[in-house]
Design an enzyme around this catalytic site. Structure first.
Site, PDB file in Angstrom:
ATOM      1  N   GLU A   1      -0.504  -9.464  -0.736  1.00 42.32           N
ATOM      2  CA  GLU A   1      -2.052  -9.716  -0.840  1.00 42.32           C
ATOM      3  C   GLU A   1      -2.648  -9.757  -2.198  1.00 42.32           C
ATOM      4  O   GLU A   1      -3.679 -10.358  -2.423  1.00 42.32           O
ATOM      5  CB  GLU A   1      -2.575  -8.632   0.366  1.00 42.32           C
ATOM      6  CG  GLU A   1      -2.209  -8.827   1.435  1.00 42.32           C
ATOM      7  CD  GLU A   1      -2.491  -7.784   2.522  1.00 42.32           C
ATOM      8  OE1 GLU A   1      -2.412  -6.623   1.977  1.00 42.32           O
ATOM      9  OE2 GLU A   1      -3.138  -8.029   3.680  1.00 42.32           O
TER      10      GLU A   1
ATOM     11  N   GLY B   1       0.503  -5.215   0.581  1.00 45.12           N
ATOM     12  CA  GLY B   1      -0.671  -5.263  -0.201  1.00 45.12           C
ATOM     13  C   GLY B   1      -0.554  -5.779  -1.362  1.00 45.12           C
ATOM     14  O   GLY B   1      -1.118  -6.246  -2.293  1.00 45.12           O
TER      15      GLY B   1
ATOM     16  N   ALA C   1       0.769  -1.084   0.104  1.00 49.25           N
ATOM     17  CA  ALA C   1      -0.100   0.001  -0.005  1.00 49.25           C
ATOM     18  C   ALA C   1       0.951   1.207  -0.045  1.00 49.25           C
ATOM     19  O   ALA C   1       2.090   1.136   0.351  1.00 49.25           O
ATOM     20  CB  ALA C   1      -0.943  -0.090   1.146  1.00 49.25           C
TER      21      ALA C   1
ATOM     22  N   GLU D   1       4.304  -5.288   7.263  1.00 52.21           N
ATOM     23  CA  GLU D   1       3.209  -4.272   8.173  1.00 52.21           C
ATOM     24  C   GLU D   1       3.686  -4.006   9.274  1.00 52.21           C
ATOM     25  O   GLU D   1       3.518  -3.077   9.974  1.00 52.21           O
ATOM     26  CB  GLU D   1       1.944  -4.661   7.725  1.00 52.21           C
ATOM     27  CG  GLU D   1       1.207  -4.510   6.556  1.00 52.21           C
ATOM     28  CD  GLU D   1       1.435  -5.766   5.463  1.00 52.21           C
ATOM     29  OE1 GLU D   1       2.154  -6.723   5.817  1.00 52.21           O
ATOM     30  OE2 GLU D   1       0.931  -5.774   4.365  1.00 52.21           O
TER      31      GLU D   1
HETATM   32  N1  COA Z   1       4.499   3.179  -0.392  1.00 54.62           N
HETATM   33  C1  COA Z   1       4.981   4.476  -0.807  1.00 54.62           C
HETATM   34  N2  COA Z   1       6.132   4.687  -1.318  1.00 54.62           N
HETATM   35  C2  COA Z   1       6.754   3.583  -1.414  1.00 54.62           C
HETATM   36  C3  COA Z   1       6.474   2.200  -1.139  1.00 54.62           C
HETATM   37  C4  COA Z   1       5.289   2.087  -0.412  1.00 54.62           C
HETATM   38  N3  COA Z   1       4.806   0.931   0.076  1.00 54.62           N
HETATM   39  N4  COA Z   1       7.611   1.494  -1.237  1.00 54.62           N
HETATM   40  C5  COA Z   1       8.649   2.021  -1.941  1.00 54.62           C
HETATM   41  N5  COA Z   1       8.289   3.581  -1.965  1.00 54.62           N
HETATM   42  C6  COA Z   1       9.149   4.761  -2.612  1.00 54.62           C
HETATM   43  C7  COA Z   1      10.077   5.153  -1.767  1.00 54.62           C
HETATM   44  O1  COA Z   1       9.430   5.901  -0.746  1.00 54.62           O
HETATM   45  C8  COA Z   1      10.923   5.749  -2.696  1.00 54.62           C
HETATM   46  O2  COA Z   1      10.360   7.045  -3.127  1.00 54.62           O
HETATM   47  P1  COA Z   1      11.257   8.417  -3.184  1.00 54.62           P
HETATM   48  O3  COA Z   1      12.307   7.792  -4.461  1.00 54.62           O
HETATM   49  O4  COA Z   1      10.150   9.490  -3.583  1.00 54.62           O
HETATM   50  O5  COA Z   1      12.033   8.473  -1.958  1.00 54.62           O
HETATM   51  C9  COA Z   1      10.725   4.858  -3.856  1.00 54.62           C
HETATM   52  O6  COA Z   1       9.460   4.017  -3.776  1.00 54.62           O
HETATM   53  C10 COA Z   1      11.933   3.897  -4.059  1.00 54.62           C
HETATM   54  O7  COA Z   1      11.941   3.199  -2.908  1.00 54.62           O
HETATM   55  P2  COA Z   1      13.303   3.096  -2.103  1.00 54.62           P
HETATM   56  O8  COA Z   1      13.073   2.539  -0.388  1.00 54.62           O
HETATM   57  O9  COA Z   1      14.272   4.002  -2.289  1.00 54.62           O
HETATM   58  O10 COA Z   1      14.112   1.517  -2.742  1.00 54.62           O
HETATM   59  P3  COA Z   1      15.111   0.629  -2.095  1.00 54.62           P
HETATM   60  O11 COA Z   1      15.370  -0.394  -3.165  1.00 54.62           O
HETATM   61  O12 COA Z   1      15.990   1.302  -1.353  1.00 54.62           O
HETATM   62  O13 COA Z   1      14.098  -0.102  -1.199  1.00 54.62           O
HETATM   63  C11 COA Z   1      12.142  -1.579  -0.406  1.00 54.62           C
HETATM   64  C12 COA Z   1      13.102  -1.159  -1.649  1.00 54.62           C
HETATM   65  C13 COA Z   1      11.230  -2.356  -1.181  1.00 54.62           C
HETATM   66  C14 COA Z   1      12.925  -2.450   0.512  1.00 54.62           C
HETATM   67  C15 COA Z   1      11.776  -0.362   0.406  1.00 54.62           C
HETATM   68  O14 COA Z   1      11.090   0.601  -0.568  1.00 54.62           O
HETATM   69  C16 COA Z   1      10.422  -0.545   1.274  1.00 54.62           C
HETATM   70  O15 COA Z   1      10.788  -0.984   2.236  1.00 54.62           O
HETATM   71  N6  COA Z   1       9.190  -0.088   0.964  1.00 54.62           N
HETATM   72  C17 COA Z   1       7.850  -0.436   1.973  1.00 54.62           C
HETATM   73  C18 COA Z   1       7.583  -1.665   1.917  1.00 54.62           C
HETATM   74  C19 COA Z   1       6.501  -2.026   2.893  1.00 54.62           C
HETATM   75  O16 COA Z   1       6.701  -1.694   3.865  1.00 54.62           O
HETATM   76  N7  COA Z   1       5.123  -2.149   2.382  1.00 54.62           N
HETATM   77  C20 COA Z   1       4.047  -2.520   3.014  1.00 54.62           C
HETATM   78  C21 COA Z   1       3.229  -1.261   3.128  1.00 54.62           C
HETATM   79  S1  COA Z   1       2.011  -1.547   4.117  1.00 54.62           S
END
Ligand code: COA
Length: 258
Positions: free
Chosen positions: A112, A109, A65, A132
């Site tokens: 999911e 999500g 999400a 989450e």
């Molecule tokens: N929601 C909103 N933005 C997200 C996102 C999410 N779930 N996952 C990634 N992004 C965004 C980041 O904020 C970043 O945006 P920015 O460039 O404007 O700062 C962009 O996507 C790239 O992500 P980044 O974190 O820089 O990539 P990474 O390779 O370093 O890490 C992940 C990848 C997937 C490990 C990391 O993005 C992450 O942990 N995301 C969240 C996953 C999560 O918790 N999902 C469950 C949500 S309920």
């Protein structure tokens, strides 16, 4: 025109691509709405027999999400969001098979969403998780239920309580994904599978999907009774006559969806 998804039709297979690669295809409200609308459209398009869902770019299927939308949101607002036209429920209830083509991060999500699809095919680069818990929340799009049914309570519990990611091979070992392919082959292999399914009778596909889904909703007795009804219903189709005749005439059936 939708802004966050791309919809392409390749013969009998539709390809829906979630297209926010700069945000790793995170599902914000607009994207979910566009996906739900696309499912409505595809449901009534007889030319489409199978749907493939994937994420744009090489890095991510869906990274969950959109966390930015969580900030400041109240419990009642979040409840309303989850009860609004749910893309997870819509995918599950969609009368045609849906294949998740998982090309990268498949988190929260995103996992999911994949769980709401019927078949999951992954690239060897894909990473799976329900992170989450790291945000102080729990999965709310079916993760605690569908993941548990698919991989069992112990493994689901571990993924959900630790929030840790697992790789594609482990996801395969757990039964979370059906197939794993090298990233370069993912699309071709997935389309091959989709086209194979798309040759079947769409009526039989819909009945088969509904009946398999019943296994998670009904007890065995109810599920077996419902299966007999759905099986018998197939006998009302021209496709059943065509399938049986083609077998007896030693030729390939041509199903019309009637
Ligand atoms: N929601 C909103 N933005 C997200 C996102 C999410 N779930 N996952 C990634 N992004 C965004 C980041 O904020 C970043 O945006 P920015 O460039 O404007 O700062 C962009 O996507 C790239 O992500 P980044 O974190 O820089 O990539 P990474 O390779 O370093 O890490 C992940 C990848 C997937 C490990 C990391 O993005 C992450 O942990 N995301 C969240 C996953 C999560 O918790 N999902 C469950 C949500 S309920």
């Amino acid at each position: 025109m939708p802004e966050n998804i791309l919809l392409e039709k390749r013969g009998r297979v539709a390809l829906l691509t979630i297209n926010r690669p700069d945000k790793l295809n995170a599902l914000n409200i607009k994207t979910r709405q566009e996906m739900a609308d696309a499912l409505d459209e595809l449901r009534n398009d007889d030319a489409v027999r199978v749907l493939v869902i994937t994420g744009a770019g090489e890095k991510s299927f869906v990274a969950g999400a959109d966390i930015a939308e969580f900030e400041g949101r109240t419990a009642l607002q979040q409840r309303a969001v989850m009860h609004a036209k749910s893309v997870f429920t819509a995918a599950e209830a969609f009368p045609k098979p849906i294949i998740a083509m998982i090309n990268g991060f498949c988190l929260g999500g995103g996992c999911e969403l994949a769980l709401s699809c019927d078949i999951r095919v992954a690239s060897d680069k894909a990473r799976f998780g329900q992170p989450e818990i790291n945000l102080g929340i729990i999965p709310g799009g079916g993760g605690t239920q569908r993941l548990t049914r698919l991989v069992g309570e112990g493994k689901a519990m571990q993924m959900i309580l630790t929030g840790e990611m697992i790789g594609a091979e482990e996801a395969y070992r757990l039964g979370l994904v059906n197939e794993v392919y090298p990233a370069a082959e993912l699309e071709a292999k997935t389309m091959e599978l989709a086209n194979k399914i798309a040759e079947k009778s769409p009526i039989a596909l819909a009945m088969a999907k509904a009946s398999v889904k019943n296994a998670a909703r009904m007890n065995l007795r109810e599920g077996l009774d419902a299966e007999i009804d759905l099986f018998a219903l197939c006998f009302s189709s021209e496709d059943k006559e065509e399938g049986v005749r083609a077998f007896l005439e030693k030729r390939k059936p041509e199903f019309k969806g009637r």
